[in-house]
Design a protein around this motif. Structure first.
Motif, short mmCIF file in Angstrom:
data_model
loop_
_atom_site.label_atom_id
_atom_site.label_comp_id
_atom_site.label_asym_id
_atom_site.label_seq_id
_atom_site.Cartn_x
_atom_site.Cartn_y
_atom_site.Cartn_z
N SER A 467 0.81 -1.21 0.00
CA SER A 467 0.00 0.00 0.00
C SER A 467 0.85 1.26 0.00
O SER A 467 0.32 2.36 0.02
CB SER A 467 -0.94 0.00 1.21
OG SER A 467 -0.21 -0.05 2.41
N GLY A 468 2.17 1.11 0.00
CA GLY A 468 3.04 2.27 -0.05
C GLY A 468 4.06 2.28 1.05
O GLY A 468 4.14 1.37 1.87
N THR A 469 4.85 3.35 1.06
CA THR A 469 5.88 3.52 2.08
C THR A 469 5.36 4.50 3.13
O THR A 469 4.90 5.59 2.79
CB THR A 469 7.17 4.05 1.46
OG1 THR A 469 7.64 3.10 0.51
CG2 THR A 469 8.23 4.26 2.54
N HIS A 470 5.46 4.10 4.40
CA HIS A 470 4.97 4.93 5.49
C HIS A 470 6.17 5.44 6.29
O HIS A 470 6.79 4.71 7.04
CB HIS A 470 4.02 4.12 6.38
CG HIS A 470 2.97 3.39 5.59
ND1 HIS A 470 1.86 4.02 5.08
CD2 HIS A 470 2.89 2.10 5.18
CE1 HIS A 470 1.13 3.13 4.41
NE2 HIS A 470 1.74 1.97 4.46
N VAL A 471 6.51 6.72 6.08
CA VAL A 471 7.72 7.29 6.68
C VAL A 471 7.50 7.60 8.15
O VAL A 471 8.36 7.36 8.99
CB VAL A 471 8.14 8.55 5.91
CG1 VAL A 471 9.37 9.18 6.56
CG2 VAL A 471 8.42 8.22 4.45
N GLY A 472 6.34 8.16 8.49
CA GLY A 472 6.05 8.47 9.89
C GLY A 472 5.17 7.41 10.50
O GLY A 472 4.08 7.13 10.00
N THR A 473 5.62 6.79 11.57
CA THR A 473 4.82 5.76 12.23
C THR A 473 4.77 6.03 13.73
O THR A 473 5.69 6.62 14.30
CB THR A 473 5.39 4.35 12.00
OG1 THR A 473 6.70 4.27 12.55
CG2 THR A 473 5.45 4.01 10.52
N PHE A 474 3.68 5.61 14.35
CA PHE A 474 3.62 5.65 15.80
C PHE A 474 2.87 4.42 16.29
O PHE A 474 2.11 3.80 15.56
CB PHE A 474 2.97 6.95 16.31
CG PHE A 474 1.51 7.12 15.94
CD1 PHE A 474 0.50 6.63 16.76
CD2 PHE A 474 1.16 7.80 14.78
CE1 PHE A 474 -0.83 6.80 16.42
CE2 PHE A 474 -0.17 7.98 14.44
CZ PHE A 474 -1.17 7.47 15.26
N GLU A 475 3.11 4.08 17.56
CA GLU A 475 2.52 2.89 18.16
C GLU A 475 1.54 3.29 19.25
O GLU A 475 1.66 4.36 19.85
CB GLU A 475 3.61 1.99 18.75
CG GLU A 475 4.59 1.45 17.72
CD GLU A 475 5.79 0.77 18.35
OE1 GLU A 475 5.85 0.70 19.59
OE2 GLU A 475 6.68 0.32 17.61
N LEU A 485 0.14 -0.48 15.44
CA LEU A 485 1.09 0.34 14.72
C LEU A 485 0.37 1.12 13.64
O LEU A 485 -0.35 0.55 12.82
CB LEU A 485 2.18 -0.53 14.08
CG LEU A 485 3.18 0.20 13.19
CD1 LEU A 485 4.03 1.16 14.01
CD2 LEU A 485 4.06 -0.79 12.46
N PHE A 486 0.53 2.44 13.66
CA PHE A 486 -0.08 3.31 12.66
C PHE A 486 1.03 3.98 11.86
O PHE A 486 2.06 4.35 12.41
CB PHE A 486 -0.93 4.38 13.33
CG PHE A 486 -2.14 3.84 14.04
CD1 PHE A 486 -3.37 3.80 13.41
CD2 PHE A 486 -2.05 3.37 15.34
CE1 PHE A 486 -4.48 3.29 14.07
CE2 PHE A 486 -3.15 2.86 16.00
CZ PHE A 486 -4.37 2.82 15.35
N GLY A 487 0.81 4.14 10.56
CA GLY A 487 1.83 4.75 9.72
C GLY A 487 1.24 5.72 8.73
O GLY A 487 0.14 5.52 8.22
N ALA A 494 2.23 12.21 11.22
CA ALA A 494 2.24 11.25 12.33
C ALA A 494 2.30 11.96 13.67
O ALA A 494 1.58 11.61 14.61
CB ALA A 494 3.43 10.30 12.17
N ARG A 495 3.15 12.99 13.76
CA ARG A 495 3.26 13.73 15.02
C ARG A 495 1.96 14.47 15.34
O ARG A 495 1.55 14.56 16.51
CB ARG A 495 4.44 14.70 14.96
CG ARG A 495 4.66 15.47 16.25
CD ARG A 495 5.99 16.17 16.27
NE ARG A 495 7.09 15.22 16.39
CZ ARG A 495 7.46 14.65 17.53
NH1 ARG A 495 6.80 14.91 18.65
NH2 ARG A 495 8.46 13.81 17.56
#
Length: 895
Positions: A467-475, A485-487, A494-495
Motif C-alpha cells: 500500500s506504499g511507504t509509510h515514513v512516519g509511524t507511531f505505536e 502500529l499506525f503509519g 504522524a506527530r
C-alpha cells in the motif's frame, strides 16, 4: 510385561513339543531352546483377544484368526502365564486408541514395508514371504500369515550384513546365524540386496540419532506434553516431540514448524543438526517458548487432540508464552543484535531474537557478508549456520495496526507481518475508531483512549508494504497488552495525530509534557529518592536522551539526563510480575546534591519492554562525537574516564602510551566500550594496560569532529607561534572557553591524567615532551609531521594549573592521590601489604552483633567479591534465582 519360560506348544496333531517361550511388549514368541536368538513362531501381542484355561496344565491363546494351545510344567506355571497374558492383553485393549506404530506390530510392518515378496531360504522346503520394514526383516510362512501378522521370526538389521553369493543368491549374515536367500531372478536379487542394505543403514543411523539426541535428559520427554521417549522433532524449533504432538505440529504448517522423524528421516540428520539438538535441548527451547505457561493451559501425555492443537497454536504460532526479548518491537535493533549474536556461540540469544521478529535475511551492512548466515560462516559458527538454515523460510509474528494518508482523512490498518491494510480512522469523544472506508458506519475496531498506556513515535523509521511507504509511524499500547502500529506518509502528519491522541489520554496534571517534542509518552509506576516503600503513578516523556517525569500530584520532577546514568539495570520481581528498571541517575547541570536512584515498574510486558529498550538506547552512545557518548557527572565520556581510571590504578609502566597494545584486543575493547561503557569493568589480569592505553588513543584519533573541533583546531595550532608565554597561556584559556562543554571537560580530564603520568617520568620514561609527541598527532588527528600539534599538548601539560584554572583544593587533592599511588607502588614492589587495605564491619541482613563480620577490604576488592566472602563465611549456599546485594550506607544521604 516381559516373561519367559518353558512350555509345550502343539502342532496340528496336538503332539506337544517342548519350546522356550518369551513374552515381551510386542510379541509372544517360541524358540527351539533358550539359547536361540531367532524364534520358530511369533504372535503379535496386539492380536491376542483372549487367554483361557483349557484343562490340566493347558491354556489357549486366542488371536483374531487363530488359536494356540500351550501346556505348562504344572498348574502354578500355567496360572502365572494366563495371568500375565491376560494382563498385557487388557492393557493393550485399554490403550488401543493411543497405540503407536511401534506398539501395533501388524500395522507397523504393513505400513512401513519397503519391500515384500517370496524368497527361497536354505533349510525350508517352501518359499517364505519376506518383508523388509524399516530396520527389521520379517519372515512369514506365506502371504496369508503376513496379512494376519503371525510370523516365524524377525531379524534386527542393526547387526546384519548383506553379501551377494551368486547370480540369484545372497546371504544375510548376523552374529547368530546366516540366512541364505535365493530370488527368482538376478534383478530381483539386486532389489532385495539394495532394500536390505538400506534397512541396515536405517537401523544404524536411526538408532544412533535417537540415542545421541536422547542423551540430553530434557530430550527424553516431549517438549510440549511431557510424554517419554519422543521420536519426532521440529528441526527449525529444535524441540523433540512425541508422535501425537508431531501430528498437530504438521497442522501449523512448514512456515512455523518443520517436523521430521528421529527414526525414519535419516537423511535430514546431519552431524551438525544432531549437535544442534544436543546443545539446544528441550529445556533451552522451552525457556523461551514456554516461559509463561499458566498451569491451566498446559497439556500432558493424556491430553486430547483439540487440547494439543489449541496449546500448540498459542505456543508456536501466536508466541503467547514466549520470553520476550528486550528489543521486541524494534526491527532495526533486533536485526542488528542478530548480526552480532550469530558470530558467537550464544544459540539462546539467536533463538530469542529470531522468534521475536529479527529477520534471518536482514542486511548486515557488510558487503562481504551480506546476511547473518554469511556472518556465522565467516565466524566459524557451524551450529548458528545450521539453525539459520532451518529457519530461512519460517514466517513469524505480527499483530499491530498501520496507517496511511489519503485525501479526506486518516487511514489505518491491521499489520500482519509487514503488510498494512488501509482503514479510515476517527478520534472522537475519547475513542479512536478505524473503519473499512469513510463510507462505513460501523467500525472494524475501537481503541478507548483511557485504555492507552503508551504512545511511541518513530519519525525516522520507514515501513514498506504494497500500500506504499509509510515514513512516519507511531505505536499505541493498551492496558490489554496489545500493540497497534499506525503509519503515515510523512513524519509531520504522524506527530500531529500523535499529539491529538496524547491530549485525549494524558492526565491534566501532566499536560505540560505535551509541549515537548517527545519520542515516547506514557504512564508507569515508579519509586525514587528516600520514599521507596510505595510506587506511585507518573507520566513519562522521552526527549532525545532526557527523561521527563511528572508525578501523579502534578509536580514535575527534575529531568533526567540518561547519558549520565551511573548505573542501569533490570531488577527482578516475584513470579508473574513485570520486572522493574532501576538506575542511579544525575540531572542535567546537577546541583551540589548527589544524584538519585529511580525505579521504574511496568504492569504490562509489551509496554514495559518498549520502555526498557527506549531508555537503554537513549542511555547509550549514539554517534562518534563527544557529546553523543555516555557521560560522567562531570561531562567526561565514560569511555575516557574508565580508561584513565584503570591506567592510573594499575600503574604507568615504562613506555606507557608509546608501546602499542594488541590490535585485535584494542578493536574489541573499543567496540564494547562504545556500545555500553557503563557495563564494562576493566580488571587487572583480564585487560593489559597497553591495550587500554591504545584504546584511549584510538578513540581520540577516530573521534568525529575531534577533541579540539574542526572549527577551533587551527586556532590552537596558531597559538603555538606566540613567543610571549603569558600571552600564549591567555590565548589557550580563551580557546578553551570557546570549546563545547563536553570537549572542555574531556580535555581537562585528559591533560590532568597526562600531568600525573609525567610526575612518574623517572619510572615510565614519559616526560612532558614524550607525551606530547604521542598525543599531539592523536588529538589533532594529523600524520605527525606538523610539530605544532605536539607543541600544543606540551604547553597544556606544562601550564596545566594556569590554563585550566586549577585551585589549591583541587591541586592538593591531586597531590594526595599521586602520593598515595607512589606509596602503593612502593609497598607492592617491596612485597608488603598493599596500601589501601582496611578492616570493614559488614552486617548480614540485620544490623546486630551476631550478624556482623569483620573483613579486610583491599583497594581492588569489588562488591561482588565482598558479598561472596560473607556468604562463604556464614556457609550460605547460593540457590537459583537468589539475589544478594552489598550496600554501603551513608546515613546523611540515601542508601
Amino acid at each position: 510385561i516381559p516373561s519367559n519360560g518353558s512350555l509345550r506348544s502343539p502342532p496340528r496333531s496336538y503332539i506337544y513339543q517342548k519350546r522356550w517361550v518369551k513374552l515381551d511388549t510386542d510379541y509372544l514368541r517360541y524358540f527351539d531352546s533358550e539359547k536361540d536368538t531367532y524364534s520358530k513362531r511369533l504372535i503379535p501381542v496386539s492380536s491376542i483377544s483372549r487367554v483361557a484355561s483349557v484343562g490340566d496344565q493347558k491354556f489357549e491363546v486366542v488371536t483374531n484368526n487363530r488359536n494356540f494351545v500351550f501346556r505348562a510344567e504344572n498348574d502354578v506355571d500355567r496360572n502365572e502365564w494366563i495371568r500375565t497374558l491376560q494382563q498385557i492383553a487388557e492393557e493393550r485393549k485399554s490403550k488401543a486408541p493411543e497405540r503407536t506404530s511401534m506398539s501395533s506390530a501388524t500395522d507397523s510392518v504393513t505400513e512401513l514395508a519397503d519391500k515384500s515378496g517370496f524368497l527361497e531360504l536354505r533349510g525350508f522346503k517352501h518359499k517364505l514371504f519376506v518383508v523388509v520394514a524399516g530396520d527389521k526383516v520379517f519372515l512369514y510362512k506365506n502371504a496369508e500369515d503376513h496379512r494376519l501378522g503371525i510370523g516365524i521370526t524377525y531379524i534386527e538389521m542393526n547387526v546384519g550384513n548383506v553379501k551377494e553369493v551368486d547370480r540369484r543368491g545372497f546371504d544375510l549374515t548376523t552374529p547368530y546365524r546366516i540366512f541364505s536367500f535365493s530370488a527368482d531372478s538376478e534383478q530381483e536379487k539386486e532389489e532385495w540386496v539394495e532394500a536390505m542394505q538400506q534397512s541396515i543403514a536405517e537401523a544404524l543411523s536411526n538408532s544412533e540419532v535417537a540415542e545421541k539426541i536422547w542423551a540430553v535428559e530434557s530430550n527424553r520427554f516431549c517438549a510440549d506434553c511431557g510424554s517419554p521417549k519422543p521420536d519426532w522433532a521440529s528441526i527449525n524449533l529444535c524441540v523433540v516431540i512425541c508422535k501425537r504432538c508431531a501430528g498437530e505440529h504438521r497442522g501449523l504448517g512448514p512456515g512455523i514448524t518443520k517436523v521430521r522423524s528421529l527414526k525414519m528421516d535419516r537423511k535430514v540428520w546431519t552431524e551438525e543438526l544432531i549437535e544442534l539438538f544436543q546443545q539446544f535441548g528441550n529445556m533451552m527451547a522451552n525457556q523461551f517458548w514456554a516461559a509463561n505457561v499458566p498451569p491451566s493451559e498446559a497439556i500432558g501425555p493424556t491430553s486430547g487432540s483439540q487440547e494439543r492443537r489449541r496449546f500448540l497454536i498459542a505456543k508456536y504460532r501466536e508466541g503467547k508464552y514466549r520470553h520476550y526479548h528486550p528489543l521486541f518491537g524494534n526491527q532495526e535493533e533486533l536485526d542488528r543484535a542478530l548480526c552480532a549474536a550469530v558470530t558467537t556461540s550464544d544459540l539462546a540469544e539467536t533463538q530469542a531474537l529470531l522468534f521475536c521478529g529479527a529477520s534471518v535475511t536482514c542486511d548486515t551492512g557488510d558487503p562481504q557478508c551480506p546476511t547473518p548466515l554469511a556472518l556465522a560462516e565467516r565466524s566459524g559458527q557451524r551450529l548458528q549456520m545450521e539453525f539459520l538454515l532451518h529457519n530461512k523460510t519460517s514466517g513469524w509474528f505480527g499483530g499491530c495496526c498501520g496507517v496511511g494518508q489519503s485525501s479526506g482523512g486518516l487511514l489505518s490498518s491491521l499489520l500482519c507481518r509487514a503488510e498494512f491494510s488501509r482503514r479510515w480512522c476517527t478520534l472522537q469523544d475519547g475513542v479512536l475508531s478505524y473503519y473499512e472506508s469513510d463510507r462505513n458506519a460501523v467500525p472494524n475496531g475501537e481503541i478507548r483512549v483511557e485504555e492507552i498506556v503508551c504512545l511511541p513515535l518513530h519519525s525516522r523509521r520507514a515501513w514498506h508494504s504494497c500500500s506504499g511507504t509509510h515514513v512516519g509511524t507511531f505505536e499505541v499500547y493498551t492496558e490489554a497488552d496489545r500493540l497497534y502500529l499506525f503509519g503515515l506518509e510523512g513524519p509531520d502528519s504522524a506527530r500531529e495525530w500523535l499529539k491529538s491522541i496524547a491530549k485525549s489520554f494524558v492526565h491534566p496534571c501532566a499536560e505540560e509534557l505535551l509541549a515537548l517534542d517527545f519520542e515516547r509518552l506514557g504512564r508507569l509506576h515508579y519509586k525514587g529518592g528516600l520514599t521507596l516503600e510505595r510506587a506511585q503513578e507518573g507520566w513519562f516523556a522521552l526527549v532525545g536522551s532526557t527523561l521527563h517525569v511528572c508525578s501523579e500530584d502534578g509536580r514535575r520532577q527534575e529531568p533526567l539526563q540518561l547519558r549520565k546514568l551511573q548505573e542501569l539495570c533490570e531488577c527482578p520481581c516475584p513470579a508473574g510480575r513485570t520486572p522493574c528498571l532501576g538506575g542511579r541517575v544525575c540531572p542535567p547541570n546537577p546541583p551540589s546534591r548527589a544524584g538519585r536512584t529511580l525505579y521504574i515498574q511496568g504492569e504490562r510486558k509489551l509496554d514495559f519492554l518498549g520502555w526498557v529498550h527506549a531508555i537503554q538506547k537513549a542511555a547509550g552512545s549514539s554517534g562518534d562525537t563527544l557529546s553523543e557518548q555516555q557521560l560522567t557527572e562531570s561531562d567526561v565520556p565514560l569511555l575516557v574516564d574508565r580508561c584513565i581510571d584503570y591506567i592510573t590504578q594499575c600503574g604507568t609502566a615504562q613506555g606507557i602510551y608509546r608501546k602499542s597494545g594488541q590490535n585485535s584486543k584494542t578493536t574489541s575493547l573499543l567496540e564494547v566500550l562504545q556500545r555500553d561503557a557503563r557495563r564494562v569493568r576493566l580488571k587487572e589480569g583480564e585487560h593489559q594496560v597497553d591495550d587500554v592505553a591504545n584504546t584511549l588513543k584510538r578513540f581520540f584519533r577516530d573521534l568525529g569532529d575531534g577533541l579540539f573541533t574542526r572549527r577551533w583546531a587551527p586556532d590552537w595550532l596558531w597559538a603555538t607561534a606566540l613567543e610571549d608565554e603569558e600571552a600564549k597561556v591567555g590565548e589557550y584559556r580563551q580557546l578553551l572557553a570557546a570549546l563545547p562543554p563536553v570537549n572542555r571537560a574531556t580535555l581537562k580530564a585528559l591533560i590532568n591524567h597526562l600531568f600525573r603520568v609525567q610526575c612518574f617520568s623517572g619510572e615510565n620514561q614519559m616526560n612532558t615532551h614524550n607525551l606530547a609527541i604521542v598525543f599531539g598527532p592523536t588529538l589533532f588527528q594529523t600524520d605527525g609531521k606538523d610539530y605544532k600539534a605536539g607543541r600544543v599538548v606540551e604547553d597544556l601539560i606544562s601550564h596545566y594549573v594556569e590554563i585550566f584554572n586549577v585551585n589549591d583544593q583541587e591541586m592538593k587533592k591531586q597531590q594526595d592521590e599521586i602520593t598515595a599511588i607512589m606509596k602503593m607502588r612502593e609497598a607492592s614492589s617491596s612485597g608488603t601489604q598493599q596500601a589501601g587495605d582496611f578492616i570493614c564491619t559488614v552486617y548480614l541482613e540485620e544490623k546486630k552483633t551476631e550478624t556482623e563480620q569483620h573483613v579486610k577490604v583491599s583497594a581492588t576488592m569489588t562488591a561482588e567479591e565482598l558479598t561472596f566472602e560473607i556468604l562463604d563465611r556464614r556457609k550460605i549456599v547460593m540457590k537459583e534465582k537468589d539475589y544478594w546485594s552489598c550496600f554501603e550506607v551513608n546515613e546523611r544521604e540515601e542508601a
